[in-house]
Design a protein around this motif. Structure first.
Motif, PDB file in Angstrom:
ATOM      1  N   MET A 105     -31.368  48.003   9.298  1.00 17.24           N
ATOM      2  CA  MET A 105     -29.893  47.541   9.207  1.00 17.24           C
ATOM      3  C   MET A 105     -29.688  47.251   7.827  1.00 17.24           C
ATOM      4  N   PRO A 106     -28.524  47.611   7.394  1.00 13.78           N
ATOM      5  CA  PRO A 106     -28.267  47.129   6.040  1.00 13.78           C
ATOM      6  C   PRO A 106     -28.069  45.894   5.846  1.00 13.78           C
ATOM      7  N   SER A 107     -28.486  45.138   4.600  1.00 15.25           N
ATOM      8  CA  SER A 107     -28.553  43.814   4.296  1.00 15.25           C
ATOM      9  C   SER A 107     -27.309  42.907   4.630  1.00 15.25           C
ATOM     10  N   GLU A 108     -26.100  43.658   4.388  1.00 14.43           N
ATOM     11  CA  GLU A 108     -24.982  42.944   4.513  1.00 14.43           C
ATOM     12  C   GLU A 108     -24.634  42.883   5.901  1.00 14.43           C
ATOM     13  N   VAL A 109     -25.139  43.952   6.672  1.00 14.28           N
ATOM     14  CA  VAL A 109     -24.877  43.701   8.184  1.00 14.28           C
ATOM     15  C   VAL A 109     -25.762  42.743   8.820  1.00 14.28           C
ATOM     16  N   LYS A 110     -26.918  42.971   8.436  1.00 13.59           N
ATOM     17  CA  LYS A 110     -28.158  41.941   9.007  1.00 13.59           C
ATOM     18  C   LYS A 110     -27.674  40.462   8.756  1.00 13.59           C
ATOM     19  N   THR A 111     -26.887  40.063   7.935  1.00 16.68           N
ATOM     20  CA  THR A 111     -26.636  38.861   7.415  1.00 16.68           C
ATOM     21  C   THR A 111     -25.533  38.262   8.583  1.00 16.68           C
ATOM     22  N   ILE A 112     -24.661  39.288   9.024  1.00 17.04           N
ATOM     23  CA  ILE A 112     -23.799  39.009   9.823  1.00 17.04           C
ATOM     24  C   ILE A 112     -24.415  38.866  11.193  1.00 17.04           C
ATOM     25  N   TYR A 113     -25.220  39.784  11.598  1.00 15.21           N
ATOM     26  CA  TYR A 113     -25.947  39.815  12.944  1.00 15.21           C
ATOM     27  C   TYR A 113     -26.797  38.579  13.055  1.00 15.21           C
ATOM     28  N   ASN A 114     -27.472  38.080  12.007  1.00 14.35           N
ATOM     29  CA  ASN A 114     -28.131  36.880  12.158  1.00 14.35           C
ATOM     30  C   ASN A 114     -27.376  35.591  12.578  1.00 14.35           C
ATOM     31  N   GLU A 115     -26.259  35.688  11.698  1.00  8.23           N
ATOM     32  CA  GLU A 115     -25.258  34.615  11.977  1.00  8.23           C
ATOM     33  C   GLU A 115     -24.780  34.923  13.551  1.00  8.23           C
ATOM     34  N   ALA A 116     -24.452  35.794  14.025  1.00 12.63           N
ATOM     35  CA  ALA A 116     -24.133  35.969  15.304  1.00 12.63           C
ATOM     36  C   ALA A 116     -25.199  35.377  16.277  1.00 12.63           C
ATOM     37  N   THR A 117     -26.524  35.582  16.005  1.00 15.07           N
ATOM     38  CA  THR A 117     -27.698  35.016  16.778  1.00 15.07           C
ATOM     39  C   THR A 117     -27.458  33.474  16.849  1.00 15.07           C
ATOM     40  N   LEU A 118     -27.122  32.979  15.667  1.00 14.64           N
ATOM     41  CA  LEU A 118     -27.344  31.523  15.574  1.00 14.64           C
ATOM     42  C   LEU A 118     -26.276  30.804  16.349  1.00 14.64           C
ATOM     43  N   VAL A 119     -25.079  31.400  16.582  1.00 13.30           N
ATOM     44  CA  VAL A 119     -23.832  30.710  17.154  1.00 13.30           C
ATOM     45  C   VAL A 119     -23.920  31.091  18.694  1.00 13.30           C
ATOM     46  N   PHE A 120     -24.546  32.258  18.995  1.00 18.45           N
ATOM     47  CA  PHE A 120     -24.709  32.637  20.469  1.00 18.45           C
ATOM     48  C   PHE A 120     -24.779  31.681  21.659  1.00 18.45           C
ATOM     49  N   LYS A 121     -25.943  30.838  21.302  1.00 19.14           N
ATOM     50  CA  LYS A 121     -26.258  29.789  22.414  1.00 19.14           C
ATOM     51  C   LYS A 121     -24.871  29.040  22.794  1.00 19.14           C
TER      52      LYS A 121
END
Length: 242
Positions: A105-121
């Protein structure tokens, strides 16, 4: 099968929530000084000297501290990363079963993806909106498709025109529509729909595998073919074109 020890408050060894390795843990406690002057005291916890029942006892000096909270940090002795515990409960990193971002996954996309995991809960809607932003960011970065940044629906239609698999198109539109509802609530209610949003994390990883990784592996394998064989392939294809 390797032994798995679930993270537990004040346990000296468990599988680290950060790296997953079974490793010793070092504990540190945070308490509110009396009188409180806006600063925190941090000191190592001597677990062996804690009384059996000490819900408000922290640190080497065993004493009752009348405060509304108790915060502890466990530090993994393998990865040297920390985890945060609030009143005995693990609060960071969040305990969820969301898949990690695909390695390609491109780094720019991975940053957004990881943020999505943090707020999911806390907010599936916010998580869905971030995943929508992730694919909106990723499509123009796909080298083999040469699609310029545009509104997401238009970019997806251009990918479809270039022959992407139908299931990838359906994945893209699923994230597009659910992510849009995260920003502008309408017919779809995402407040409690964690199962649907959690599946969207799998979808975006599937897209990376199909649109980036698979093509990369084919190119790497093809590049190993001897030059004489490559020339024969070009000769064959030129005959077909004529």
């Amino acid at each position: 099968m390797p032994k798995i020890i679930t993270p537990s408050h004040y346990k000296t060894d468990f599988n680290c929530p950060r790296c997953g390795v079974l490793a010793p843990q070092k504990w540190y406690g945070l308490k509110k000084p009396q009188p409180y002057n806006g600063e925190l005291e941090i000191h190592e916890v001597n677990i062996s000297r804690l009384p059996r029942y000490a819900p408000l006892s922290v640190g080497i000096r065993v004493e009752k501290i009348i405060v509304p909270w108790r915060l502890d940090i466990s530090v993994c002795q393998h990865c040297v990363e920390y985890s945060v515990w609030d009143n005995g409960n693990l609060v960071y990193p969040f305990e969820n079963e969301l898949p990690s971002a695909h390695e390609d996954m491109p780094s720019e996309v991975k940053t957004i993806y990881n943020e999505a995991t943090l707020v999911f809960k806390h907010s599936p809607r916010a998580s869905a909106a971030l995943l929508r932003l992730a694919i909106e960011t990723m499509i123009p970065l796909l080298d083999d498709y040469e699609i310029k940044r545009d509104n997401l629906n238009t970019m997806i239609s251009k990918l479809v025109a270039k022959g992407i698999p139908e299931y990838i198109q359906q994945s893209l539109d699923t994230i597009r529509i659910y992510g849009n509802e995260g920003i502008h609530p309408g017919e779809i209610v995402l407040l409690d729909d964690q199962d649907t949003v959690s599946f969207m994390f799998e979808l975006i990883n599937d897209m990376v595998e199909e649109l980036i990784t698979r093509k990369k592996k084919i190119k790497e394998t093809y590049s190993k073919i001897p030059l004489s064989k490559i020339q024969a392939i070009f000769k064959r294809d030129n005959k077909v074109k004529k």
